[in-house]
Design a protein around this motif. Sequence first.
Motif, PDB file in Angstrom:
ATOM      1  N   ARG A  28      16.398 -10.881   0.975  1.00  0.00           N
ATOM      2  CA  ARG A  28      17.338 -11.809   0.328  1.00  0.00           C
ATOM      3  C   ARG A  28      16.548 -13.051  -0.078  1.00  0.00           C
ATOM      4  N   PRO A  29      17.169 -14.026  -0.722  1.00  0.00           N
ATOM      5  CA  PRO A  29      16.441 -15.229  -1.125  1.00  0.00           C
ATOM      6  C   PRO A  29      15.748 -15.925   0.044  1.00  0.00           C
ATOM      7  N   VAL A  30      14.583 -16.484  -0.230  1.00  0.00           N
ATOM      8  CA  VAL A  30      13.778 -17.181   0.775  1.00  0.00           C
ATOM      9  C   VAL A  30      13.875 -18.684   0.514  1.00  0.00           C
ATOM     10  N   LYS A  31      13.952 -19.445   1.607  1.00  0.00           N
ATOM     11  CA  LYS A  31      14.045 -20.904   1.508  1.00  0.00           C
ATOM     12  C   LYS A  31      12.787 -21.546   2.104  1.00  0.00           C
ATOM     13  N   ILE A  32      12.148 -22.408   1.314  1.00  0.00           N
ATOM     14  CA  ILE A  32      11.038 -23.223   1.817  1.00  0.00           C
ATOM     15  C   ILE A  32      11.592 -24.614   2.078  1.00  0.00           C
ATOM     16  N   VAL A  33      11.611 -25.028   3.337  1.00  0.00           N
ATOM     17  CA  VAL A  33      12.178 -26.318   3.725  1.00  0.00           C
ATOM     18  C   VAL A  33      11.066 -27.360   3.719  1.00  0.00           C
ATOM     19  N   LEU A  34      11.270 -28.402   2.920  1.00  0.00           N
ATOM     20  CA  LEU A  34      10.251 -29.428   2.711  1.00  0.00           C
ATOM     21  C   LEU A  34      10.745 -30.769   3.250  1.00  0.00           C
ATOM     22  N   PRO A  35       9.952 -31.449   4.086  1.00  0.00           N
ATOM     23  CA  PRO A  35      10.407 -32.723   4.691  1.00  0.00           C
ATOM     24  C   PRO A  35      10.252 -33.940   3.784  1.00  0.00           C
ATOM     25  N   TYR A  36      10.097 -33.734   2.479  1.00  0.00           N
ATOM     26  CA  TYR A  36       9.864 -34.845   1.564  1.00  0.00           C
ATOM     27  C   TYR A  36      10.816 -34.773   0.380  1.00  0.00           C
ATOM     28  N   PRO A  37      11.102 -35.911  -0.249  1.00  0.00           N
ATOM     29  CA  PRO A  37      12.016 -35.913  -1.391  1.00  0.00           C
ATOM     30  C   PRO A  37      11.390 -35.269  -2.614  1.00  0.00           C
ATOM     31  N   PRO A  38      12.214 -34.890  -3.585  1.00  0.00           N
ATOM     32  CA  PRO A  38      11.683 -34.285  -4.812  1.00  0.00           C
ATOM     33  C   PRO A  38      10.796 -35.269  -5.577  1.00  0.00           C
ATOM     34  N   GLY A  39       9.843 -34.705  -6.317  1.00  0.00           N
ATOM     35  CA  GLY A  39       9.041 -35.517  -7.221  1.00  0.00           C
ATOM     36  C   GLY A  39       7.644 -35.860  -6.751  1.00  0.00           C
ATOM     37  N   GLY A  40       7.375 -35.771  -5.448  1.00  0.00           N
ATOM     38  CA  GLY A  40       6.055 -36.104  -4.936  1.00  0.00           C
ATOM     39  C   GLY A  40       5.083 -34.942  -5.074  1.00  0.00           C
ATOM     40  N   PRO A  41       3.805 -35.174  -4.739  1.00  0.00           N
ATOM     41  CA  PRO A  41       2.796 -34.119  -4.876  1.00  0.00           C
ATOM     42  C   PRO A  41       3.051 -32.909  -3.983  1.00  0.00           C
ATOM     43  N   THR A  42       3.577 -33.141  -2.777  1.00  0.00           N
ATOM     44  CA  THR A  42       3.872 -32.016  -1.888  1.00  0.00           C
ATOM     45  C   THR A  42       5.001 -31.173  -2.449  1.00  0.00           C
ATOM     46  N   ASP A  43       6.007 -31.839  -3.012  1.00  0.00           N
ATOM     47  CA  ASP A  43       7.126 -31.131  -3.634  1.00  0.00           C
ATOM     48  C   ASP A  43       6.637 -30.314  -4.823  1.00  0.00           C
ATOM     49  N   THR A  44       5.748 -30.889  -5.619  1.00  0.00           N
ATOM     50  CA  THR A  44       5.201 -30.182  -6.781  1.00  0.00           C
ATOM     51  C   THR A  44       4.463 -28.925  -6.344  1.00  0.00           C
ATOM     52  N   PHE A  45       3.664 -29.054  -5.292  1.00  0.00           N
ATOM     53  CA  PHE A  45       2.912 -27.913  -4.769  1.00  0.00           C
ATOM     54  C   PHE A  45       3.870 -26.836  -4.271  1.00  0.00           C
ATOM     55  N   ALA A  46       4.873 -27.251  -3.488  1.00  0.00           N
ATOM     56  CA  ALA A  46       5.823 -26.300  -2.915  1.00  0.00           C
ATOM     57  C   ALA A  46       6.581 -25.548  -4.004  1.00  0.00           C
ATOM     58  N   ARG A  47       6.954 -26.237  -5.052  1.00  0.00           N
ATOM     59  CA  ARG A  47       7.706 -25.583  -6.133  1.00  0.00           C
ATOM     60  C   ARG A  47       6.821 -24.628  -6.929  1.00  0.00           C
ATOM     61  N   ALA A  48       5.574 -24.989  -7.133  1.00  0.00           N
ATOM     62  CA  ALA A  48       4.651 -24.075  -7.809  1.00  0.00           C
ATOM     63  C   ALA A  48       4.448 -22.818  -6.971  1.00  0.00           C
ATOM     64  N   LEU A  49       4.329 -23.008  -5.659  1.00  0.00           N
ATOM     65  CA  LEU A  49       4.181 -21.870  -4.757  1.00  0.00           C
ATOM     66  C   LEU A  49       5.429 -20.998  -4.772  1.00  0.00           C
ATOM     67  N   SER A  50       6.598 -21.630  -4.778  1.00  0.00           N
ATOM     68  CA  SER A  50       7.853 -20.870  -4.746  1.00  0.00           C
ATOM     69  C   SER A  50       8.003 -19.988  -5.984  1.00  0.00           C
ATOM     70  N   ILE A  51       7.575 -20.493  -7.129  1.00  0.00           N
ATOM     71  CA  ILE A  51       7.678 -19.712  -8.369  1.00  0.00           C
ATOM     72  C   ILE A  51       6.814 -18.457  -8.291  1.00  0.00           C
ATOM     73  N   LYS A  52       5.601 -18.605  -7.818  1.00  0.00           N
ATOM     74  CA  LYS A  52       4.695 -17.465  -7.733  1.00  0.00           C
ATOM     75  C   LYS A  52       5.145 -16.465  -6.668  1.00  0.00           C
ATOM     76  N   LEU A  53       5.675 -16.963  -5.562  1.00  0.00           N
ATOM     77  CA  LEU A  53       6.156 -16.058  -4.525  1.00  0.00           C
ATOM     78  C   LEU A  53       7.389 -15.292  -4.997  1.00  0.00           C
TER      79      LEU A  53
END
Length: 325
Positions: A28-53
């Motif tokens: 089923r859908p997978v959730k990556i839980v990120l402890p930071y608000p949207p827009g920062g470098p960590t969020d950008t990395f996590a979203r790029a990773l989520s797309i490829k996964l």
Amino acid sequence: MKLLSKLLVAMFASAVALSAVAQQFPARPVKIVLPYPPGGPTDTFARALSIKLAEKWGQPVVVDTRPGASEMIAAQLVANSRPDGHTILFSTDSALTLNQYLFKEMAYDPVTDLVPVTQLTNTPFAFVVPPDSQAQTLEQFINLAKQSPGKYSFGAGGVLGVTQFAFADLVTSPNVNIDALIVPYSGLGTVLPDLLSSRVDSTFGGIAAVEQFVKAGKLRALAVGGANRSAALPDVPTFKELGYPDVNAGFFSGLSVAKGTPPDIIQKIASDIREVVSTQAFRAQNIDPFALELIASTPEAFTEFLEQNRIQQQERIRKSGTQPT
């Protein structure tokens, strides 16, 4: 012999069952839980990773941002989630090795409630000063601070954060022992204006965040963290080169899941992520431009790393004189 045969059959059946579970993951859908608000470098990395996964797994992979409380809100959510790998924590030192020595009470235990999957990256810091600083080198900064106790200031980007403890590593190093004024800020973004205008004398910042200012001559980098010199700032020596190997100037990012997640699923997540982040295209867009050190470790290697890092974090907090609250 009959008992032994039954045990072997049971072990084989269990292995087959685990393998089958891993082959079905994700269901089923997978959730990556990120402890930071949207827009920062960590969020950008996590979203790029989520797309490829999502492309690789054939299931949606969404990033759920849960900022606040030194990453504890996100960590608790994952620790309490169903242990099947469909809820993954993307965190840093704070959630996994730092908080346990800063807070007397936590709603989760990073050692027993979370299982390491992979250390993704290491983010080295640069130690920077204003361009009009008298210090041309790290040694000169240390000597100047020794000559004027309490005069030189350090802008700490985040209260009880990794930059403050990195500075504690430096000032308590053998033959250093300088007395500097710690000025707390909410983050690097609020430190930089005061540093650029020389209202504070120094700070630690991610190399990618300060690189443009250093190259433009608006800041001077005296040393960088990491095992090797940064390709972004190749002329700046590492702390290790300068004789300060115990200065942990940087932070790591990694993935964890809830305790009880089947080992085969953990291995699959780690292996698939390693394959994704190691591609030239992913590195060119999401790793190299941000001066990150790619790790993409196995679960076993990440577990060993965390064990050692907890020892280091406890010691650096002790040296800083910080008391748990």
